[in-house]
Design a protein around this motif. Structure first.
Motif, PDB file in Angstrom:
ATOM      1  N   THR A   1      28.488  35.201  52.414  1.00  0.00           N
ATOM      2  CA  THR A   1      29.345  35.480  53.566  1.00  0.00           C
ATOM      3  C   THR A   1      30.306  36.613  53.243  1.00  0.00           C
ATOM      4  OG1 THR A   1      31.114  33.947  52.919  1.00  0.00           O
ATOM      5  CG2 THR A   1      29.292  33.037  54.218  1.00  0.00           C
ATOM      6  N   LYS A   2      30.865  37.185  54.292  1.00  0.00           N
ATOM      7  CA  LYS A   2      31.933  38.168  54.156  1.00  0.00           C
ATOM      8  C   LYS A   2      33.074  37.693  55.056  1.00  0.00           C
ATOM      9  CE  LYS A   2      30.818  42.545  53.611  1.00  0.00           C
ATOM     10  NZ  LYS A   2      30.900  42.679  52.131  1.00  0.00           N
TER      11      LYS A   2
ATOM     12  N   LEU B   1      36.742  34.953  47.304  1.00  0.00           N
ATOM     13  CA  LEU B   1      38.197  34.990  47.395  1.00  0.00           C
ATOM     14  C   LEU B   1      38.700  36.386  47.749  1.00  0.00           C
ATOM     15  CD1 LEU B   1      40.696  33.207  47.053  1.00  0.00           C
ATOM     16  CD2 LEU B   1      40.770  33.893  44.648  1.00  0.00           C
ATOM     17  N   CYS B   2      38.030  37.420  47.255  1.00  0.00           N
ATOM     18  CA  CYS B   2      38.506  38.782  47.513  1.00  0.00           C
ATOM     19  C   CYS B   2      38.427  39.159  48.995  1.00  0.00           C
ATOM     20  CB  CYS B   2      37.736  39.785  46.667  1.00  0.00           C
ATOM     21  SG  CYS B   2      35.983  39.898  47.049  1.00  0.00           S
ATOM     22  N   SER B   3      37.560  38.495  49.758  1.00  0.00           N
ATOM     23  CA  SER B   3      37.461  38.799  51.186  1.00  0.00           C
ATOM     24  C   SER B   3      38.146  37.758  52.059  1.00  0.00           C
ATOM     25  CB  SER B   3      35.988  38.917  51.606  1.00  0.00           C
ATOM     26  OG  SER B   3      35.325  37.668  51.517  1.00  0.00           O
ATOM     27  N   MET B   4      38.721  36.708  51.424  1.00  0.00           N
ATOM     28  CA  MET B   4      39.344  35.634  52.196  1.00  0.00           C
ATOM     29  C   MET B   4      40.730  35.268  51.684  1.00  0.00           C
ATOM     30  SD  MET B   4      36.095  33.038  52.663  1.00  0.00           S
ATOM     31  CE  MET B   4      37.026  31.907  53.715  1.00  0.00           C
ATOM     32  N   ASP B   5      41.272  36.029  50.727  1.00  0.00           N
ATOM     33  CA  ASP B   5      42.535  35.644  50.105  1.00  0.00           C
ATOM     34  C   ASP B   5      43.674  35.534  51.106  1.00  0.00           C
ATOM     35  OD1 ASP B   5      42.382  38.611  50.229  1.00  0.00           O
ATOM     36  OD2 ASP B   5      44.398  38.467  49.368  1.00  0.00           O
ATOM     37  N   GLN B   6      43.605  36.334  52.195  1.00  0.00           N
ATOM     38  CA  GLN B   6      44.669  36.300  53.195  1.00  0.00           C
ATOM     39  C   GLN B   6      44.685  34.985  53.972  1.00  0.00           C
ATOM     40  OE1 GLN B   6      41.902  38.023  53.417  1.00  0.00           O
ATOM     41  NE2 GLN B   6      41.024  37.778  55.467  1.00  0.00           N
ATOM     42  N   MET B   7      43.644  34.166  53.814  1.00  0.00           N
ATOM     43  CA  MET B   7      43.571  32.884  54.521  1.00  0.00           C
ATOM     44  C   MET B   7      44.155  31.732  53.707  1.00  0.00           C
ATOM     45  SD  MET B   7      39.649  33.205  55.921  1.00  0.00           S
ATOM     46  CE  MET B   7      39.011  34.775  56.542  1.00  0.00           C
TER      47      MET B   7
ATOM     48  N   LEU C   1      33.045  28.834  46.114  1.00  0.00           N
ATOM     49  CA  LEU C   1      34.019  29.920  46.118  1.00  0.00           C
ATOM     50  C   LEU C   1      33.862  30.773  44.870  1.00  0.00           C
ATOM     51  CD1 LEU C   1      36.474  31.144  47.636  1.00  0.00           C
ATOM     52  CD2 LEU C   1      37.934  29.732  46.168  1.00  0.00           C
ATOM     53  N   LEU C   2      33.599  32.078  45.094  1.00  0.00           N
ATOM     54  CA  LEU C   2      33.549  33.065  44.020  1.00  0.00           C
ATOM     55  C   LEU C   2      34.783  33.952  44.092  1.00  0.00           C
ATOM     56  CD1 LEU C   2      29.833  34.324  44.171  1.00  0.00           C
ATOM     57  CD2 LEU C   2      30.773  32.448  42.826  1.00  0.00           C
ATOM     58  N   LEU C   3      35.066  34.632  42.981  1.00  0.00           N
ATOM     59  CA  LEU C   3      36.188  35.566  42.968  1.00  0.00           C
ATOM     60  C   LEU C   3      35.796  36.903  43.585  1.00  0.00           C
ATOM     61  CD1 LEU C   3      39.047  36.347  42.140  1.00  0.00           C
ATOM     62  CD2 LEU C   3      38.186  36.835  39.839  1.00  0.00           C
ATOM     63  N   ARG C   4      34.576  37.382  43.278  1.00  0.00           N
ATOM     64  CA  ARG C   4      34.135  38.706  43.705  1.00  0.00           C
ATOM     65  C   ARG C   4      33.008  38.614  44.734  1.00  0.00           C
ATOM     66  NH1 ARG C   4      34.873  37.894  38.583  1.00  0.00           N
ATOM     67  NH2 ARG C   4      36.433  39.096  37.443  1.00  0.00           N
ATOM     68  N   ASP C   5      32.886  39.670  45.527  1.00  0.00           N
ATOM     69  CA  ASP C   5      31.862  39.748  46.564  1.00  0.00           C
ATOM     70  C   ASP C   5      30.599  40.370  45.973  1.00  0.00           C
ATOM     71  OD1 ASP C   5      30.292  40.133  48.765  1.00  0.00           O
ATOM     72  OD2 ASP C   5      31.784  41.219  49.939  1.00  0.00           O
ATOM     73  N   PRO C   6      29.484  39.642  45.899  1.00  0.00           N
ATOM     74  CA  PRO C   6      28.256  40.218  45.334  1.00  0.00           C
ATOM     75  C   PRO C   6      27.664  41.334  46.179  1.00  0.00           C
ATOM     76  CG  PRO C   6      27.813  38.055  46.268  1.00  0.00           C
ATOM     77  CD  PRO C   6      29.298  38.237  46.295  1.00  0.00           C
TER      78      PRO C   6
ATOM     79  N   THR D   1      40.977  43.520  47.295  1.00  0.00           N
ATOM     80  CA  THR D   1      41.000  42.979  48.646  1.00  0.00           C
ATOM     81  C   THR D   1      41.086  44.117  49.654  1.00  0.00           C
ATOM     82  OG1 THR D   1      43.408  42.836  48.871  1.00  0.00           O
ATOM     83  CG2 THR D   1      42.297  41.042  47.688  1.00  0.00           C
ATOM     84  N   ARG D   2      41.132  43.760  50.927  1.00  0.00           N
ATOM     85  CA  ARG D   2      41.270  44.777  51.972  1.00  0.00           C
ATOM     86  C   ARG D   2      42.613  45.487  51.889  1.00  0.00           C
ATOM     87  NH1 ARG D   2      39.824  41.718  57.458  1.00  0.00           N
ATOM     88  NH2 ARG D   2      41.254  40.201  56.501  1.00  0.00           N
ATOM     89  N   ARG D   3      43.574  44.858  51.249  1.00  0.00           N
ATOM     90  CA  ARG D   3      44.902  45.460  51.115  1.00  0.00           C
ATOM     91  C   ARG D   3      45.040  46.270  49.841  1.00  0.00           C
ATOM     92  NH1 ARG D   3      45.317  40.338  52.171  1.00  0.00           N
ATOM     93  NH2 ARG D   3      46.086  39.847  50.088  1.00  0.00           N
ATOM     94  N   GLY D   4      43.992  46.297  49.020  1.00  0.00           N
ATOM     95  CA  GLY D   4      44.043  47.020  47.764  1.00  0.00           C
ATOM     96  C   GLY D   4      43.894  46.079  46.580  1.00  0.00           C
ATOM     97  N   LYS D   5      44.217  46.587  45.404  1.00  0.00           N
ATOM     98  CA  LYS D   5      44.048  45.815  44.176  1.00  0.00           C
ATOM     99  C   LYS D   5      45.257  44.921  43.948  1.00  0.00           C
ATOM    100  CE  LYS D   5      44.585  47.739  40.125  1.00  0.00           C
ATOM    101  NZ  LYS D   5      44.361  48.569  38.928  1.00  0.00           N
ATOM    102  N   GLU D   6      44.968  43.656  43.592  1.00  0.00           N
ATOM    103  CA  GLU D   6      46.021  42.708  43.262  1.00  0.00           C
ATOM    104  C   GLU D   6      45.744  42.125  41.886  1.00  0.00           C
ATOM    105  OE1 GLU D   6      46.708  39.774  46.218  1.00  0.00           O
ATOM    106  OE2 GLU D   6      46.685  41.199  47.885  1.00  0.00           O
TER     107      GLU D   6
END
Length: 432
Positions: free
Chosen positions: A49-50, A80-86, A110-115, A133-138
């Motif tokens: 998923t994305k 998590l990188c595409s859903m962290d804002q949730m 739940l993975l940390l990175r988007d394959p 993430t969409r907001r940049g690197k954290e």
């Protein structure tokens, strides 16, 4: 060699793995129970998923596609990188994560990175890993990572790791990935043990890192196996590629000896997860070595780069050898009023033609990638169904020979120019 079904208790929350059959030359068949009433056959294809959604498809369309395949249950791979804002809203959500993303009753990983997306290299530190993430690197610490896992409450999640390695990584970088992963995992295990109520319904996967070094991989495996067996429920292989299209270009002669070395050191009663867009032939090789769970990022990356999957996995089909892909950008398709694949029963092939898909590309219509994704997922799910059948008959080598005779499965990035006015409305211009 065949074995009688053996039931293994994986952890205290009733997650179980049943080995049904171990074939002499073809890997293993199994049943993975993540929830009490959900059993999934392995080798298993997770649904990538994305942002919590199947790319390009609504939940209704995806469920219709599954009905065609006579499947009801599946494993959602979330990142998590595409859903962290949730995370904050999920922390206040009283129901399950699968309900939150619109797939009630299903299992979640739940993975940390988007394959599906290339992960930038660098940005590692002793106490943090970078999360893009969409907001940049954290910068993400192990403590913060486990806090977010507790907010998401997935059924399964990977332990935190430094997976920033690839075939060209230096020995120093590889060793740092192992050392840092061990440090992160010590914190993850401690958090999990100290907050049992928060993680009572979650199962951790122990990450195995170490790039392409057998020594480093062994070190990573030994650290995992020193932990109490109930502290994690399976293994996830990381650090072979940087995600995205890079996984479709891996060399089997580099990867397979490392994987085989690792598999020989793992107990058989825990499933092995292999995220990433491995090509179909390489996927078969990994299954032969004992890998159990893969994802649909390959099908997505093909669709995002204008390609319909057309490789043949039916040994009785005529012709047996055909093109691996159909590129819908090819001008020769504009007068081909035939399905993407003649023997395919997906909605795209039953109701639309190659010429129509080419027209959708030319006019930048969103329906184009939707139909391609429907076809590619249908095709890939069918491929895994055949894999399980061939495993039961100990005929995986014959399937591998059929696939390798059809050409290259590497997905090249789209370089076609799309007008800026059309960007975001249909096919993307860069899916690397």
């Amino acid at each position: 060699m065949h074995c009688h079904p053996v039931l293994f208790q994986m952890n205290k929350v009733n997650m179980k793995f049943v080995i049904k059959n171990i074939a002499k030359s073809s890997g293993r068949l199994g049943q993975l129970r993540i929830k009490e009433d959900v059993e999934l056959s392995t080798p298993l294809l997770m649904q990538t998923t994305k942002g919590g959604s199947i790319p390009y498809l609504s939940a209704e369309v995806f469920e219709m596609l599954l009905k065609q395949q006579q499947q009801q249950q599946f494993l959602l791979q979330l990142t998590l990188c595409s859903m962290d804002q949730m995370a904050e809203s999920l922390g206040q959500w009283s129901r399950s994560l699968c309900d939150y993303v619109g797939y009630p009753g299903q299992s979640t990983l739940l993975l940390l990175r988007d394959p599906c997306e290339a992960t930038p290299t660098g940005g590692n530190d002793r106490d943090v890993v970078p999360m893009f993430t969409r907001r940049g690197k954290e910068a993400l610490t192990a403590k913060r990572y486990m806090e977010m896992v507790a907010q998401f409450r997935p059924d399964v999640y990977q332990g935190m790791c430094d997976a920033d390695t690839h075939p060209e990584s230096t020995k120093k970088r590889v060793q740092k990935s192992v050392d840092r992963t061990e440090k992160f995992m010590e914190e993850c295990y401690a958090e999990q043990a100290g907050k049992q109520e928060s993680f009572s319904q979650c199962t951790m996967l122990a990450p195995l890192v170490g790039g392409y070094s057998t020594y480093a991989r062994t070190q990573s495996i030994q650290h995992a196996r020193k932990q109490p067996s109930e502290s994690y429920g399976g293994y996830i292989f990381e650090g072979f590629h940087t995600n995205g299209l890079a996984a479709t270009n891996l060399k089997s002669e580099q990867l397979l000896p490392i994987v085989e070395h690792c598999m020989q050191q793992l107990e058989t009663d825990k499933p092995r997860f292999m995220p990433g867009a491995f090509t179909p032939p390489l996927t078969l090789e990994l299954i032969r070595l004992g890998a159990d769970v893969f994802d649909t990022s390959y099908a997505y990356l093909a669709a995002a780069n204008y390609k319909a999957l057309t490789f043949n996995y039916d040994k009785d089909a005529v012709p047996a050898v055909q093109a691996v892909f159909l590129d819908v950008t090819d001008d020769e398709l504009k007068e081909q009023f035939t399905p993407l694949l003649s023997n395919c029963s997906c909605l795209a092939c039953r109701q639309h033609t190659r010429a129509y898909l080419h027209h959708l590309y030319k006019t930048h219509e969103l329906l184009g990638p939707i139909l391609l994704m429907m076809h590619n997922l249908h095709h890939y799910l069918g491929f895994f169904e055949v894999i399980r059948t061939q495993l039961a008959q100990d005929e995986l080598p014959q399937l591998l020979a059929l696939l390798t005779s059809q050409g290259s499965y590497s997905i090249q990035p789209n370089t076609k120019v799309i007008a800026k006015a059309a960007m975001g409305k249909g096919f993307s211009s860069n899916a690397a």
